[in-house]
Design a protein around this motif. Structure first.
Motif, PDB file in Angstrom:
ATOM      1  N   VAL A   1       0.865  -1.188   0.000  1.00 34.88           N
ATOM      2  CA  VAL A   1       0.000   0.000   0.000  1.00 34.88           C
ATOM      3  C   VAL A   1       0.898   1.234   0.000  1.00 34.88           C
ATOM      4  CG1 VAL A   1      -1.765   1.294   1.277  1.00 34.88           C
ATOM      5  CG2 VAL A   1      -1.884  -1.204   1.174  1.00 34.88           C
ATOM      6  N   ASP A   2       0.659   2.129  -0.938  1.00 39.99           N
ATOM      7  CA  ASP A   2       1.436   3.357  -1.051  1.00 39.99           C
ATOM      8  C   ASP A   2       1.418   4.122   0.277  1.00 39.99           C
ATOM      9  OD1 ASP A   2       2.583   5.723  -2.612  1.00 39.99           O
ATOM     10  OD2 ASP A   2       0.709   6.552  -1.852  1.00 39.99           O
ATOM     11  N   TYR A   3       2.574   4.686   0.647  1.00 43.68           N
ATOM     12  CA  TYR A   3       2.686   5.373   1.941  1.00 43.68           C
ATOM     13  C   TYR A   3       1.698   6.539   2.050  1.00 43.68           C
ATOM     14  CZ  TYR A   3       4.822   7.045   6.210  1.00 43.68           C
ATOM     15  OH  TYR A   3       5.035   7.408   7.516  1.00 43.68           O
ATOM     16  N   GLY A   4       1.500   7.250   0.946  1.00 43.38           N
ATOM     17  CA  GLY A   4       0.541   8.360   0.952  1.00 43.38           C
ATOM     18  C   GLY A   4      -0.877   7.883   1.224  1.00 43.38           C
ATOM     19  N   SER A   5      -1.255   6.775   0.591  1.00 41.87           N
ATOM     20  CA  SER A   5      -2.609   6.234   0.792  1.00 41.87           C
ATOM     21  C   SER A   5      -2.824   5.807   2.239  1.00 41.87           C
ATOM     22  CB  SER A   5      -2.843   5.019  -0.127  1.00 41.87           C
ATOM     23  OG  SER A   5      -2.814   5.401  -1.478  1.00 41.87           O
TER      24      SER A   5
ATOM     25  N   ARG B   1     -23.872  13.159  -4.850  1.00 41.83           N
ATOM     26  CA  ARG B   1     -23.078  14.012  -3.950  1.00 41.83           C
ATOM     27  C   ARG B   1     -22.675  13.161  -2.747  1.00 41.83           C
ATOM     28  NH1 ARG B   1     -22.751  19.653  -4.434  1.00 41.83           N
ATOM     29  NH2 ARG B   1     -23.784  20.416  -6.299  1.00 41.83           N
ATOM     30  N   PHE B   2     -21.524  13.487  -2.185  1.00 39.54           N
ATOM     31  CA  PHE B   2     -20.935  12.637  -1.158  1.00 39.54           C
ATOM     32  C   PHE B   2     -20.611  13.428   0.109  1.00 39.54           C
ATOM     33  CE2 PHE B   2     -20.187  10.707  -5.217  1.00 39.54           C
ATOM     34  CZ  PHE B   2     -20.434   9.365  -4.979  1.00 39.54           C
ATOM     35  N   ALA B   3     -20.585  12.693   1.218  1.00 39.97           N
ATOM     36  CA  ALA B   3     -20.181  13.280   2.503  1.00 39.97           C
ATOM     37  C   ALA B   3     -18.686  13.557   2.514  1.00 39.97           C
ATOM     38  CB  ALA B   3     -20.543  12.333   3.635  1.00 39.97           C
ATOM     39  N   ALA B   4     -17.941  12.771   1.748  1.00 48.29           N
ATOM     40  CA  ALA B   4     -16.493  12.966   1.645  1.00 48.29           C
ATOM     41  C   ALA B   4     -15.997  12.374   0.341  1.00 48.29           C
ATOM     42  CB  ALA B   4     -15.770  12.309   2.820  1.00 48.29           C
ATOM     43  N   ILE B   5     -14.986  13.019  -0.211  1.00 46.83           N
ATOM     44  CA  ILE B   5     -14.253  12.490  -1.362  1.00 46.83           C
ATOM     45  C   ILE B   5     -12.803  12.391  -0.940  1.00 46.83           C
ATOM     46  CG2 ILE B   5     -13.497  12.927  -3.738  1.00 46.83           C
ATOM     47  CD1 ILE B   5     -16.123  14.535  -4.138  1.00 46.83           C
ATOM     48  N   LEU B   6     -12.201  11.227  -1.183  1.00 48.18           N
ATOM     49  CA  LEU B   6     -10.786  11.099  -0.873  1.00 48.18           C
ATOM     50  C   LEU B   6     -10.044  10.619  -2.109  1.00 48.18           C
ATOM     51  CD1 LEU B   6     -10.530   7.704   0.515  1.00 48.18           C
ATOM     52  CD2 LEU B   6     -12.144   9.069   1.794  1.00 48.18           C
ATOM     53  N   THR B   7      -8.832  11.125  -2.289  1.00 52.41           N
ATOM     54  CA  THR B   7      -8.072  10.741  -3.471  1.00 52.41           C
ATOM     55  C   THR B   7      -6.574  10.828  -3.247  1.00 52.41           C
ATOM     56  OG1 THR B   7      -7.820  11.100  -5.856  1.00 52.41           O
ATOM     57  CG2 THR B   7      -8.130  13.081  -4.519  1.00 52.41           C
ATOM     58  N   ASN B   8      -5.892   9.845  -3.816  1.00 50.33           N
ATOM     59  CA  ASN B   8      -4.443   9.883  -3.992  1.00 50.33           C
ATOM     60  C   ASN B   8      -4.264  10.009  -5.502  1.00 50.33           C
ATOM     61  OD1 ASN B   8      -1.701   9.482  -4.179  1.00 50.33           O
ATOM     62  ND2 ASN B   8      -1.658   7.626  -2.941  1.00 50.33           N
ATOM     63  N   PRO B   9      -4.223  11.238  -6.029  1.00 47.99           N
ATOM     64  CA  PRO B   9      -4.360  11.422  -7.475  1.00 47.99           C
ATOM     65  C   PRO B   9      -3.144  10.912  -8.256  1.00 47.99           C
ATOM     66  CG  PRO B   9      -3.926  13.526  -6.407  1.00 47.99           C
ATOM     67  CD  PRO B   9      -4.083  12.519  -5.314  1.00 47.99           C
ATOM     68  N   PRO B  10      -3.379  10.498  -9.516  1.00 46.69           N
ATOM     69  CA  PRO B  10      -2.284   9.962 -10.341  1.00 46.69           C
ATOM     70  C   PRO B  10      -1.424  11.087 -10.902  1.00 46.69           C
ATOM     71  CG  PRO B  10      -4.314   9.980 -11.610  1.00 46.69           C
ATOM     72  CD  PRO B  10      -4.660  10.482 -10.234  1.00 46.69           C
TER      73      PRO B  10
ATOM     74  N   THR C   1     -10.438  15.276   0.720  1.00 46.13           N
ATOM     75  CA  THR C   1      -9.144  14.972   1.327  1.00 46.13           C
ATOM     76  C   THR C   1      -8.218  14.414   0.249  1.00 46.13           C
ATOM     77  OG1 THR C   1     -10.300  14.441   3.390  1.00 46.13           O
ATOM     78  CG2 THR C   1      -7.987  13.813   3.248  1.00 46.13           C
ATOM     79  N   VAL C   2      -7.065  15.053   0.093  1.00 43.02           N
ATOM     80  CA  VAL C   2      -6.130  14.732  -0.990  1.00 43.02           C
ATOM     81  C   VAL C   2      -4.754  14.473  -0.388  1.00 43.02           C
ATOM     82  CG1 VAL C   2      -5.057  15.619  -3.117  1.00 43.02           C
ATOM     83  CG2 VAL C   2      -7.391  16.316  -2.532  1.00 43.02           C
ATOM     84  N   VAL C   3      -4.067  13.442  -0.898  1.00 44.28           N
ATOM     85  CA  VAL C   3      -2.668  13.246  -0.490  1.00 44.28           C
ATOM     86  C   VAL C   3      -1.767  13.490  -1.694  1.00 44.28           C
ATOM     87  CG1 VAL C   3      -2.799  10.716  -0.830  1.00 44.28           C
ATOM     88  CG2 VAL C   3      -0.954  11.690   0.546  1.00 44.28           C
TER      89      VAL C   3
END
Length: 201
Positions: free
Chosen positions: A42-46, A125-134, A160-162
């Motif tokens: 698992v990627d460290y950022g994720s 629509r969502f309560a939260a969106i999370l992404t580790n973008p490419p 939430t973005v990493v």
């Protein structure tokens, strides 16, 4: 020959691996292949994002894992929050088939996994969106993932973005601030920034 993990059908020689990873107190099992992001662990950022997102302050509703890959973030959180539905999308069909398999082998049922090029096939629509973008897909893709979130969050929902500092975290923070009027660094760890904005509606 296209081997990039951020394309719909990476042209790869298949080499499946199954391995274990402990996340949020659960021993999870993931199967990965060539043509997906961070196939060996698992990627460290994720993992840093998953450990630092505050699920208790997110409003009621479903969560979107945008660019889910083989599913580590969505599956880890879905396992711990069985009363939430996690919608998991990616453009990479190989990654999505692995995410489906990984959800099953971790007995996670509260997920909806499907193909979407960024928000193209995301309707709700969502309560939260999370992404580790490419990041390798280019700055436009990353920016579109951030800016498109405004149309897909409920009031007080969070994005939430990493990102690594060297891969554009400061400019992403600036963009999130200009779009949302707020952006917090909720964690800095080994060059990774976890950025969070709240959609005030």
């Amino acid at each position: 020959m296209n081997e990039y993990y951020y394309t719909p059908n990476p042209d790869v020689v298949h080499e499946l691996h199954t391995w274990k990873y402990e996340l949020l107190g659960n021993d999870l099992k993931f199967t990965t292949d060539n043509g997906v992001f961070s196939k060996r662990t698992v990627d460290y950022g994720s993992s840093t994002l998953v450990k630092n997102i505050n699920m208790d302050k997110i409003p009621a509703g479903n969560i979107l894992d945008l660019g889910c890959g083989y599913g580590p973030m969505g599956i880890a959180l879905a396992k711990n929050y069985p009363n939430r539905i996690f919608e998991m999308v990616d453009v990479n069909n190989l990654a999505l088939s692995l995410a489906q398999k990984n959800a099953e082998q971790n007995s996670v049922k509260n997920v909806k996994i499907h193909n979407s090029d960024i928000y193209e096939d995301v309707k709700d629509r969502f309560a939260a969106i999370l992404t580790n973008p490419p990041v390798r897909a280019g700055k436009k893709v990353v920016n579109d993932m951030i800016s498109g979130s405004l149309e897909h969050l409920v009031k007080n929902g969070t994005l939430t973005v990493v990102l690594q500092k060297k891969q554009g975290a400061p400019s992403a923070k600036k963009l999130m601030n200009s779009l949302f009027g707020n952006c917090k660094i909720i964690r800095k760890d080994k060059g990774y920034y976890i950025l969070e904005s709240t959609f005030e509606g």
